[in-house]
Structures are given as C-alpha cells and as structure tokens.
Scaffold this active site. Structure first.
Site, mmCIF file in Angstrom:
data_model
loop_
_atom_site.group_PDB
_atom_site.id
_atom_site.type_symbol
_atom_site.label_atom_id
_atom_site.label_comp_id
_atom_site.label_asym_id
_atom_site.label_seq_id
_atom_site.Cartn_x
_atom_site.Cartn_y
_atom_site.Cartn_z
ATOM 1 N N HIS A 171 0.832 -1.204 0.000
ATOM 2 C CA HIS A 171 0.000 0.000 0.000
ATOM 3 C C HIS A 171 0.863 1.249 0.000
ATOM 4 C CE1 HIS A 171 0.587 1.600 4.148
ATOM 5 N NE2 HIS A 171 0.927 0.355 4.417
ATOM 6 N N CYS A 172 0.236 2.366 -0.399
ATOM 7 C CA CYS A 172 0.833 3.694 -0.253
ATOM 8 C C CYS A 172 -0.165 4.530 0.537
ATOM 9 C CB CYS A 172 1.204 4.294 -1.601
ATOM 10 S SG CYS A 172 -0.128 4.378 -2.812
ATOM 11 N N ALA A 173 -0.427 5.765 0.141
ATOM 12 C CA ALA A 173 -1.376 6.603 0.873
ATOM 13 C C ALA A 173 -2.804 6.380 0.376
ATOM 14 C CB ALA A 173 -0.985 8.070 0.751
ATOM 15 N N THR A 214 1.078 2.254 -5.449
ATOM 16 C CA THR A 214 0.491 0.915 -5.347
ATOM 17 C C THR A 214 0.097 0.391 -6.719
ATOM 18 O OG1 THR A 214 -0.297 1.338 -3.102
ATOM 19 C CG2 THR A 214 -1.417 -0.381 -4.336
#
Length: 332
Positions: A138-140, A146
């Site tokens: 995941h990222c933000a 992602t």
C-alpha cells in the site's frame, strides 16, 4: 467479481488475484492485496484485517508520511517492510488545471520505476518469497505507487495489458471517498488540480509502453533493475564533477569544486535528526522548487529561479569514479 473488500476507514483495499495469467491459469486469490494507507486500521477494521491471515505488509510511503499518518499496527507474526519507492515528492492537489493527467502521471511513474528500482525489486522479492504468506502492499491512496507495483506483479504473472489497466482503473470506485479524506485534512479547501484522485486508463497504458520502450519488456526491467544505482539522483559524487562556465547559471568554478550543499547568501541548511542536511535539502528543494531549462538544454531544478541565491544542481551525463550518474552543484 467484486474485488474491493469492505472496510469502514479503508477505501481501496482489494484482491489482486483472479485475473487470467500465463497459460490461462488464474492468479491465485486471497494471496495478494493492494490498499490505501493501513495506518487507518483500528477497531472493527483491524479485526476484519486480521481475519484475512495476512503475513506481510509492504509500505511504499515516505518516512514523513508514516510519521504523520501512522503505519499498520503491530501484530504477532505480521512482518512489515518499509520500501519507499518514490524519491521525488510533489503535491498533486496543487498542480495547475493545465496539467494533463495521463501523460503527467505516466512520466512520474517512469521516474519512480527508475529512482525506486532497488526498492521495487525488493518488493517483488518479498511478494515472491514462499514464507511471506498472504501479502498486502500500500501507499497513501492505493493509486499511484500501489498501482505501479500491482502492474509490475501482474505483468510478470502474464496478465494481459487490458486486465492490468482495468485493475488500475478500479481505484476510480474509491475516488470520492479518497477526496473526502483529503478535504477532511484540508478544511475549507479544494484540490486545484482537476486530475487529483482520477485514474484515466491512459496513465497505465502510457507507463507500460514507456517501460517496454526503455527496457524491452517489464520482465527485462524487473530482472535488470538492480543495476540502477540506489538514489543516484540525489547522491553526492564519489569524485568531483565540473560545470562548464554558464551552464545552469554556474560561474565556471571548474573541476575539483566540492559536491554538496553549503550556506549561500547567508542561508543555513539546518540538520534534522536521522536525515543528513544534504538529503533534507534535496527533499525540500524538489518539493518547493521550480524547473527550467539551461541554455545547453539540460533540465535543472532550483528554488524559485536561478537568481534566487540558493544552490542549483544540474542533471548531467557526468559520472563519478564508481561510474554512476551524479549531480553537479554550484551557486546560482
């Protein structure tokens, strides 16, 4: 099939499996997930997450994002890998309305594929490891960083480009909730950029075409990416560089000029715990800086303008004694 898994605070958590892969064999479901920030997990969402039996989390965000928003909670047997793949911060919400979404973001993805090659390769190794168990990365927002890693994984598994693009575009189902999160963090504001949070298919099509053009194929990129020097775009040279007089506004200091930041025009470069002044200056410089072209056509970046009094750095074809590209600095 509905790939999104229902959470209260997560908006873009979904299973990457199920697509036809090499030889028509489907990618296994329940083994690989993608998501927006797992720092939002708590309460019933955390209980739901634990039922998935996930053994490994790959966090693709910057250190400062994790410090501000938190990371996945710790749990027995849950392995956590922090692999920040993007090295050039930029504020999407603040971009001007004239910026075309597809081409702009595809170019940013290409930068990530180059700058973060070592971290991306490590992420692929973690995903492929037999002892990783089910993995989530995941990222933000679970969109750009992602989406890039998901595209690499699916490509290596033989998934067709149309399916990769379709998987990327599924983030569009979460766009309004992701925008709501942004507005909650920025009361009374709206993103300046109309493309913020949007996922037109041409972003991924451009990126995959550019990667194939540069490396021959996604497989060739993944197998050869370890040859890309780690963070070579902001690393001081192991030797010295020379700047010809006039290039990037340099006054022609010539060979032997030391590489690295220094106070200029009375400005100091404050240190930050755990971060070298050079790394911090480069991060802040890129985040706030402008971009222009030098008379020789070399793209240079600096704070405001070449006459600002800050150091400027020119990306050149020069190499240090280790044979890696380097940045050459001088006063503007």
């Amino acid at each position: 099939m509905n790939r999104h898994l229902a959470f209260e605070r997560l908006h873009n958590f979904r299973d990457v499996g199920g697509y036809p892969g090499e030889g028509g064999r489907p990618v296994r479901q329940g083994r690989l997930y993608r998501s927006d920030s797992l720092g939002k997990l708590r309460g019933e969402d955390w209980d739901r997450f634990l039922t998935l039996g996930i053994g490994t989390v790959i966090d693709l965000r910057y250190d400062w994002e994790i410090a501000a928003k938190g990371r996945v909670p710790e749990a027995p047997g849950l392995r956590y890998h922090h692999l920040s793949i993007e090295h050039r911060p930029y504020d999407q919400a603040a971009l001007g309305p004239e910026v075309e979404t597809g081409r702009f973001l595809a170019d940013r993805y290409a930068e990530v594929a180059h700058d973060g090659a070592v971290e991306l390769r490590r992420a692929l190794e973690v995903i492929a490891a037999e002892d990783s168990g089910p993995v989530v990365f995941h990222c933000a927002s679970g969109k750009d960083r992602t989406g890039l890693l998901a595209a690499l994984v699916l490509s290596l598994l033989g998934v067709a480009e149309d399916d990769i693009v379709a998987d990327f575009a599924l983030t569009g189902l979460a766009t309004e909730r992701l925008l709501a999160d942004w507005r909650a963090d920025h009361p009374g504001q709206e993103p300046v950029w109309p493309g913020y949070g949007r996922v037109p298919a041409d972003i991924m099509r451009f990126f995959l075409a550019d990667l194939a053009a540069a490396h021959g194929s996604v497989h060739a990129y993944a197998t050869n990416s370890s040859s890309v020097p780690r963070r070579n775009w902001w690393r001081p040279c192991a030797a010295t560089c020379s700047n010809p007089p006039g290039e990037s506004g340099c006054p022609g200091r010539g060979p032997g000029h030391p590489i690295g930041p220094r106070p200029i025009a009375g400005r100091s470069l404050p240190a930050q715990r755990g971060v070298t002044p050079y790394a911090r200056w480069r991060t802040d410089h890129r985040r706030r800086g402008a971009t222009w072209l030098t008379p020789s056509g070399v793209r240079a970046r600096g704070h405001g303008s070449p006459a600002s009094g800050f150091p400027c750095w020119t990306s050149s074809s020069r190499h240090d004694s280790a044979g890696s590209p380097c940045w050459c600095g001088c006063s503007c």
